[in-house]
Design a protein around this motif. Structure first.
Motif, PDB file in Angstrom:
ATOM      1  N   VAL A 101     -16.190  16.994  29.872  1.00 34.84           N
ATOM      2  CA  VAL A 101     -18.177  16.715  29.278  1.00 34.84           C
ATOM      3  C   VAL A 101     -17.940  16.349  28.193  1.00 34.84           C
ATOM      4  N   ALA A 102     -17.577  16.869  26.788  1.00 33.76           N
ATOM      5  CA  ALA A 102     -18.380  17.193  25.721  1.00 33.76           C
ATOM      6  C   ALA A 102     -17.582  15.658  25.568  1.00 33.76           C
ATOM      7  N   SER A 103     -16.387  14.770  25.813  1.00 34.29           N
ATOM      8  CA  SER A 103     -16.429  13.597  25.032  1.00 34.29           C
ATOM      9  C   SER A 103     -17.308  13.026  26.200  1.00 34.29           C
ATOM     10  N   ALA A 104     -17.367  13.011  27.052  1.00 30.19           N
ATOM     11  CA  ALA A 104     -17.561  11.806  27.767  1.00 30.19           C
ATOM     12  C   ALA A 104     -19.884  11.930  26.761  1.00 30.19           C
ATOM     13  N   ALA A 105     -20.291  13.133  26.919  1.00 33.43           N
ATOM     14  CA  ALA A 105     -20.905  12.764  25.705  1.00 33.43           C
ATOM     15  C   ALA A 105     -21.147  12.625  24.237  1.00 33.43           C
ATOM     16  N   ALA A 106     -20.060  12.471  23.921  1.00 34.44           N
ATOM     17  CA  ALA A 106     -19.752  12.132  22.279  1.00 34.44           C
ATOM     18  C   ALA A 106     -19.969  10.232  22.528  1.00 34.44           C
ATOM     19  N   GLN A 107     -19.700  10.191  24.275  1.00 30.62           N
ATOM     20  CA  GLN A 107     -19.596   8.601  24.292  1.00 30.62           C
ATOM     21  C   GLN A 107     -21.211   8.366  24.508  1.00 30.62           C
ATOM     22  N   LEU A 108     -21.680   8.714  25.545  1.00 33.94           N
ATOM     23  CA  LEU A 108     -23.639   8.732  25.547  1.00 33.94           C
ATOM     24  C   LEU A 108     -24.137   8.266  23.615  1.00 33.94           C
ATOM     25  N   ALA A 109     -23.612   9.099  23.240  1.00 32.98           N
ATOM     26  CA  ALA A 109     -24.320   9.041  21.806  1.00 32.98           C
ATOM     27  C   ALA A 109     -23.647   7.825  21.104  1.00 32.98           C
ATOM     28  N   ALA A 110     -22.290   7.260  21.626  1.00 31.61           N
ATOM     29  CA  ALA A 110     -21.810   6.354  20.535  1.00 31.61           C
ATOM     30  C   ALA A 110     -22.930   4.800  21.211  1.00 31.61           C
ATOM     31  N   LEU A 111     -22.889   4.883  23.003  1.00 30.25           N
ATOM     32  CA  LEU A 111     -23.574   4.179  23.370  1.00 30.25           C
ATOM     33  C   LEU A 111     -25.285   3.788  23.100  1.00 30.25           C
ATOM     34  N   GLY A 112     -25.763   4.861  22.829  1.00 25.11           N
ATOM     35  CA  GLY A 112     -27.170   4.822  22.359  1.00 25.11           C
ATOM     36  C   GLY A 112     -27.244   3.922  20.909  1.00 25.11           C
ATOM     37  N   PHE A 115     -19.351   2.833  32.068  1.00 23.34           N
ATOM     38  CA  PHE A 115     -18.842   3.696  33.432  1.00 23.34           C
ATOM     39  C   PHE A 115     -17.747   4.444  32.624  1.00 23.34           C
ATOM     40  N   SER A 116     -17.503   4.389  31.552  1.00 21.86           N
ATOM     41  CA  SER A 116     -16.174   5.073  31.168  1.00 21.86           C
ATOM     42  C   SER A 116     -17.012   6.754  31.320  1.00 21.86           C
ATOM     43  N   ILE A 117     -18.138   6.981  31.333  1.00 22.30           N
ATOM     44  CA  ILE A 117     -19.362   8.511  30.992  1.00 22.30           C
ATOM     45  C   ILE A 117     -19.129   8.753  32.738  1.00 22.30           C
ATOM     46  N   MET A 118     -19.774   7.732  33.454  1.00 21.73           N
ATOM     47  CA  MET A 118     -20.048   7.778  35.063  1.00 21.73           C
ATOM     48  C   MET A 118     -18.776   7.942  35.332  1.00 21.73           C
ATOM     49  N   THR A 119     -17.648   7.490  35.438  1.00 18.55           N
ATOM     50  CA  THR A 119     -16.138   8.018  36.056  1.00 18.55           C
ATOM     51  C   THR A 119     -16.037   8.906  35.440  1.00 18.55           C
ATOM     52  N   SER A 120     -15.341   9.544  34.304  1.00 17.71           N
ATOM     53  CA  SER A 120     -15.321  10.573  33.766  1.00 17.71           C
ATOM     54  C   SER A 120     -16.230  11.503  35.042  1.00 17.71           C
ATOM     55  N   VAL A 121     -17.250  11.546  34.586  1.00 17.77           N
ATOM     56  CA  VAL A 121     -18.019  12.794  35.301  1.00 17.77           C
ATOM     57  C   VAL A 121     -17.766  12.808  36.452  1.00 17.77           C
ATOM     58  N   ASN A 122     -17.449  11.210  37.223  1.00 16.25           N
ATOM     59  CA  ASN A 122     -17.387  11.399  38.474  1.00 16.25           C
ATOM     60  C   ASN A 122     -15.921  12.341  39.223  1.00 16.25           C
ATOM     61  N   SER A 123     -14.905  12.252  38.222  1.00 19.41           N
ATOM     62  CA  SER A 123     -12.940  12.472  38.552  1.00 19.41           C
ATOM     63  C   SER A 123     -13.519  14.097  38.051  1.00 19.41           C
ATOM     64  N   ILE A 124     -14.120  14.496  37.536  1.00 18.60           N
ATOM     65  CA  ILE A 124     -14.707  15.840  37.188  1.00 18.60           C
ATOM     66  C   ILE A 124     -15.087  16.419  38.108  1.00 18.60           C
ATOM     67  N   VAL A 125     -15.934  15.911  38.385  1.00 11.63           N
ATOM     68  CA  VAL A 125     -16.932  17.110  39.887  1.00 11.63           C
ATOM     69  C   VAL A 125     -16.181  16.801  41.432  1.00 11.63           C
ATOM     70  N   VAL A 165     -28.591   8.624  21.723  1.00 10.76           N
ATOM     71  CA  VAL A 165     -28.100   9.854  20.771  1.00 10.76           C
ATOM     72  C   VAL A 165     -28.106  11.078  20.818  1.00 10.76           C
ATOM     73  N   LEU A 166     -29.515  11.242  20.429  1.00 13.13           N
ATOM     74  CA  LEU A 166     -30.143  12.891  20.777  1.00 13.13           C
ATOM     75  C   LEU A 166     -29.080  14.269  21.458  1.00 13.13           C
ATOM     76  N   SER A 167     -29.578  13.113  22.870  1.00  9.87           N
ATOM     77  CA  SER A 167     -29.385  13.395  23.922  1.00  9.87           C
ATOM     78  C   SER A 167     -27.717  13.884  24.264  1.00  9.87           C
ATOM     79  N   GLY A 168     -27.090  12.715  24.053  1.00  9.35           N
ATOM     80  CA  GLY A 168     -25.347  13.161  24.252  1.00  9.35           C
ATOM     81  C   GLY A 168     -24.985  13.929  23.172  1.00  9.35           C
ATOM     82  N   LEU A 169     -25.060  14.354  21.739  1.00 12.61           N
ATOM     83  CA  LEU A 169     -24.927  15.429  20.385  1.00 12.61           C
ATOM     84  C   LEU A 169     -25.332  16.672  21.137  1.00 12.61           C
ATOM     85  N   GLY A 170     -26.446  16.682  21.853  1.00 12.31           N
ATOM     86  CA  GLY A 170     -27.004  18.114  22.315  1.00 12.31           C
ATOM     87  C   GLY A 170     -26.070  18.469  22.914  1.00 12.31           C
TER      88      GLY A 170
END
Length: 403
Positions: A283-294, A321-331, A383-388
């Motif tokens: 999840v931390a990796s997916a959140a970091a990708q969210l920050a990069a997406l921002g 889609f890396s974020i979405m698929t990662s989370v999908n697979s984790i869940v 960016v703020l959400s991903g880092l948080g």
């Protein structure tokens, strides 16, 4: 990466999902095409169309997930594809009669979103019934890769169709693809594991049971938070692609179709990267990708260079889609099969259900200020959400390790 394709039932499901998604993209691009033409790329109208097409994910994802847990998933997919065929035929007839007013386009888009809302959790829940659990790490990314393969080829195919034959031909192709999907769904026979029968529950009991199960199975809740914030602030720029295309090219229509295709290429690359990583997901990796997406979103709003925009579109699609698929697979790995449909419906609420709110909000903001400031604001919040979230997940993991 490809071991799930050894199972014939999964191959049929995979092909079925690709056909359904191709049809969905034919209709989606045709709707955007029509609205962009009728409103001269009005950002609020484009945001409203985005809202109508994805609002069903917010409204109906939970009931759809419950149906996926309490009904025969194969039969449910057949019914959904029959409904898609009826919708496509109706859209084709209205376009042929020149009766597709702006309200009609919004309504048809909403109904197409209803079809996708039921199909999405059902098809993902059905994966667990057609492959053994040890192949889920391959099956989930492969199914997402199929979705993004359709996302690439759909716009590439619908572009010439729209230019030559208009929306009538595009909606007609949507109908043909839906018929093919129905035919394939009728031949689908899950053979690995039957679905676990769900207990008789009221609607409220089903909702609370799904939420409770998600809270118990860590790290489902922070993973869903990543998806939700990605939809609100990271991926909502896709609603404004016709406007972005017109800003960087004199031929806005061709630029729009090109940007959609490039985003699909990036999305496929992002999904395949998840499949390559296998279970090395977090999840931390997916959140970091969210920050990069921002950061990417902010740059999309200010660039006037088409070559730079092509790079940003590939990066944006890949990260989304890396974020979405990662989370999908984790869940998928942590939930019980009896709760799979409703937990996946929570995933699709956080994804498709919040995308229309993000798209409508961004469109309204573009009207109030300008594209650059609106995209910068959305990117900053991503960016703020991903880092948080990343920081919170790592702190939680550190405390658990100490205990």
């Amino acid at each position: 990466m490809f071991r799930a394709l050894r199972h014939p039932p999964f191959r049929k499901l995979w092909a079925l999902v690709i056909l359904g998604q191709l049809g969905y993209w034919f209709s989606t691009i045709a709707f955007q095409w029509e609205v962009a033409h009728r409103t001269s790329n009005d950002p609020l109208a484009l945001g409203l169309l985005y809202f109508c097409s994805l609002a069903p994910f917010l409204l109906f994802s939970l009931p759809a997930g419950m149906f996926a847990d309490s009904r025969d998933r194969r039969r449910l997919i057949i019914l959904v594809q029959v409904a898609a065929t009826a919708l496509a035929v109706t859209a084709t007839l209205l376009a042929a009669l020149a009766a597709t007013s702006l309200p009609a386009l919004m309504g048809l888009s909403f109904l197409a979103g209803c079809v996708a809302t039921v199909l999405s959790p059902t098809s993902y829940a059905l994966i667990a019934n057609v492959v053994p659990m040890e192949d889920m790490a391959s099956a989930v990314p492969l199914q997402s890769a199929g979705v993004n393969l359709a996302r690439i080829t759909g716009p590439a195919l619908v572009g010439p169709v729209l230019i030559v034959g208009g929306s009538v031909s595009a909606f007609g192709a949507y109908a043909a693809l839906s018929v093919a999907a129905v035919t394939l769904a009728a031949r689908l026979a899950p053979s690995v594991r039957p679905a676990v029968p769900a207990p008789v529950e009221s609607l409220w009991q089903r909702v609370t049971a799904g939420v409770s199960h998600a809270r118990q199975r860590r790290p489902t809740m922070p993973a869903l938070a990543v998806v939700a914030t990605t939809s609100l602030f990271g991926s909502s720029y896709m609603a404004q692609l016709p406007l972005i295309g017109s800003r960087v090219s004199d031929n806005g229509e061709t630029a729009f179709l090109t940007l959609v295709t490039l985003g699909g290429i990036g999305s496929l690359a992002g999904v395949l990267s998840v499949a390559w990583r296998g279970r090395r997901l977090g999840v931390a990796s997916a959140a970091a990708q969210l920050a990069a997406l921002g950061v990417v979103v902010g740059l999309i709003g200010v660039t006037q260079s088409f070559p730079l925009l092509t790079v940003l579109m590939i990066l944006g699609g890949g990260l989304s889609f890396s974020i979405m698929t990662s989370v999908n697979s984790i869940v998928q790995h942590v939930v019980d099969d009896a709760q799979r449909g409703r937990v996946m419906s929570l995933y699709f609420i956080c994804w498709g259900g919040l995308l229309p709110l993000g798209g409508l909000g961004l469109g309204s903001l573009v009207r109030l200020v300008d594209v650059g400031w609106a995209f910068a604001c959305s990117g900053f919040l991503a960016v703020l959400s991903g880092l948080g979230i990343a920081l919170r997940v790592r702190r939680s993991a550190s405390h658990e390790a100490e205990d």
